[in-house]
Design a protein around this motif. Structure first.
Motif: not given
Length: 528
Positions: A418, A422, A471
């Motif tokens: 993750a 990002r 998100e």
């Protein structure tokens, strides 16, 4: 007596002398010398020198009209010396022209050729030496073309065999078929691992085993990692009991053995191609990486944990997760039904059709993994994901945008993935070649992780069933509230970003223009 010395011949296809004799336009006739085994020639050369030895390379059909023969010479001694010098030079045959010097072939020359085992060909008056030489070169060209065709077809079949589910046995079977013999693969310890084709007699197999030890790059039991693989395998040849033997070192500790009843043009090239393929196929097995990855997959499918299988993948205990996307990678329209519900409410024509990135080609993904020093690659996703051992810090790569996580142990790789995603989204939005997840100590370290996570779940609870809003909020906050850069990072229209942020603010009952609110939300999002 015939000279038993083995003379080198040019590395060109051989032309059977019988094929030249079969040309009706030349009307050639063999009048002396052996016909079994069938003589072959590699070239044609004309010379009237009394000693042609310095001018021959080996394998030639020497053409002469006998102008060098002295009238008063001792014919028996002269012709014996002349023929012996041709044989010593490796000449394949002698063509004697009947005109304009001699009307017939000297009888002493016929006897000398029989005595020394040199084929003697009579060239009639109407046939010029140029015509004979041209015929030889034509036959050589045809033989070369046939050899190239045979080698090309063999390369294609070997490559196809290497792509089958059982690549090593398939390559051995295909090689045995192409060379018309027997092939075997010997392991680093010298044991025969696999074989295919017509099995030779025990003495021949024993000789081949001995020959493999000659080319083996390391002694029995030496790890293959100690011997670097080579693109051009070392080889050795031998003849025993009428069988041609060849051995090729694969550079991984393995050796390829080949036994054939005869050595045809192109056999060495075909066997070398097979040796290169087998080097690639056995390299991973010998190093253990391929078997280890298979073992890790099986254990995971059978319920194993990441902590249990991680040691099989690398000696490292921590990895970087790299999220990568090619800079020239185009987006394609999303399939029907994949449109975001918020996007569907937009006015027709206000935005282009939603898109999502195409996976890069496998070759490019594999090359990227090699550049980063890792074989743990997942190219079957929109963005390539790579696990890089923590001792190899990822560096920018031409043509790619990379997001890199903090080093993480196996049990935290999901969180690291993750982080990398990002970081890659921010790298795309800011047009940065490589962006790393921040690892500098911050306020998050002042709060126990369990408490921080509980607070994040409570604060972000209204968005728990809306991952798209989460998100979008994360990307928007990370890009300082930029609508355009957030749209680029998420591959959506900027109006979609505005509507998602507005909906998130409504559900959270938050004023997103307040920097304190933004800071608190960012802190919560970082705990996921």
């Amino acid at each position: 007596m015939p000279d038993s010395t083995v003379h080198p011949t040019p590395p060109t296809p051989a032309v059977p002398l019988a094929a030249l004799l079969a040309r009706e336009d030349l009307a050639l006739r063999q009048i002396a010398g052996p016909s079994d085994p069938p003589p072959v020639v590699h070239a044609a050369h004309t010379s009237e020198m009394a000693d042609p030895y310095p001018y021959l390379l080996g394998g030639e059909l020497l053409l002469s009209a006998g102008a060098h023969i002295p009238d008063a010479a001792d014919s028996d001694t002269y012709f014996d010396d002349y023929v012996s010098r041709i044989v010593a030079a490796g000449g394949a045959a002698l063509g004697f022209g009947l005109a304009p010097v001699h009307d017939t072939v000297p009888h002493a020359l016929v006897e000398a050729c029989d005595a020394h085992g040199l084929p003697l060909v009579e060239v009639p008056p109407r046939t010029t030496f140029s015509a004979v030489a041209r015929a030889v070169w034509q036959l050589l060209a045809q033989a070369r073309l046939a050899e190239l065709r045979r080698v090309t077809e063999a390369q294609q079949s070997l490559a196809a065999a290497a792509a089958r589910p059982d690549p090593v046995p398939s390559v051995l079977r295909q090689l045995a078929q192409r060379v018309g013999g027997w092939t075997a693969l010997y392991g680093p310890e010298g044991a025969e691992i696999a074989a295919a084709g017509r099995e030779p007699e025990a003495p021949v197999r024993g000789s081949l085993t001995e020959l493999t030890e000659v080319v083996r790059p390391s002694g029995p039991g030496t790890p293959a990692s100690a011997t670097p693989a080579s693109a051009t395998p070392a080889s050795a040849t031998h003849v025993t009991a009428g069988t041609r033997l060849a051995a090729y070192a694969l550079g991984t500790g393995f050796v390829l053995g080949v036994a054939t009843p005869a050595r045809e043009p192109g056999d060495h090239t075909i066997a070398s191609v097979a040796a290169v393929l087998l080097t690639l196929l056995t390299g991973e097995q010998q190093s253990g990486s391929g078997a280890a990855r298979t073992s890790a997959l099986v254990r995971l499918l059978l319920g194993g944990t990441a902590e249990e299988v991680a040691p099989l993948l690398s000696k490292e205990t921590h990895w970087f997760v790299v999220d990568a996307r090619r800079n020239d990678q185009r987006d394609r329209p999303a399939p029907s039904g994949a449109r975001d519900p918020v996007d569907m409410r937009l006015r027709r024509g206000a935005r282009p059709a939603p898109t999502h990135p195409q996976p890069p080609d496998l070759l490019a993904a594999t090359a990227l993994g090699a550049a980063l020093g890792s074989t743990l690659i997942d190219p079957m996703v929109e963005n390539v994901r790579i696990l890089v051992p923590a001792d190899r810090t990822p560096q920018p790569q031409p043509g790619w945008t990379l997001g890199v996580s903090s080093p993480a142990p196996a049990q935290h790789l999901a969180a690291a993935a993750a982080q990398a995603a990002r970081a890659m989204a921010r790298a795309r939005a800011t047009r940065t070649a490589l962006l790393r997840h921040g690892s500098r100590p911050g306020l998050a370290e002042l709060v126990p992780r369990e408490e921080a996570q509980a607070h994040a779940r409570a604060l972000l609870g209204p968005l728990a069933e809306r991952p798209a809003l989460v998100e979008t909020l994360r990307a928007w906050l990370s890009l300082h509230g930029s609508w355009d850069r957030t749209a680029v990072a998420l591959s959506v229209h900027r109006n979609t970003v505005r509507q998602r942020i507005a909906r998130a603010a409504e559900l959270l009952h938050a004023e997103l223009d307040d920097p304190d609110v933004r800071m608190e939300l960012w802190f919560a999002l970082r705990q996921e």
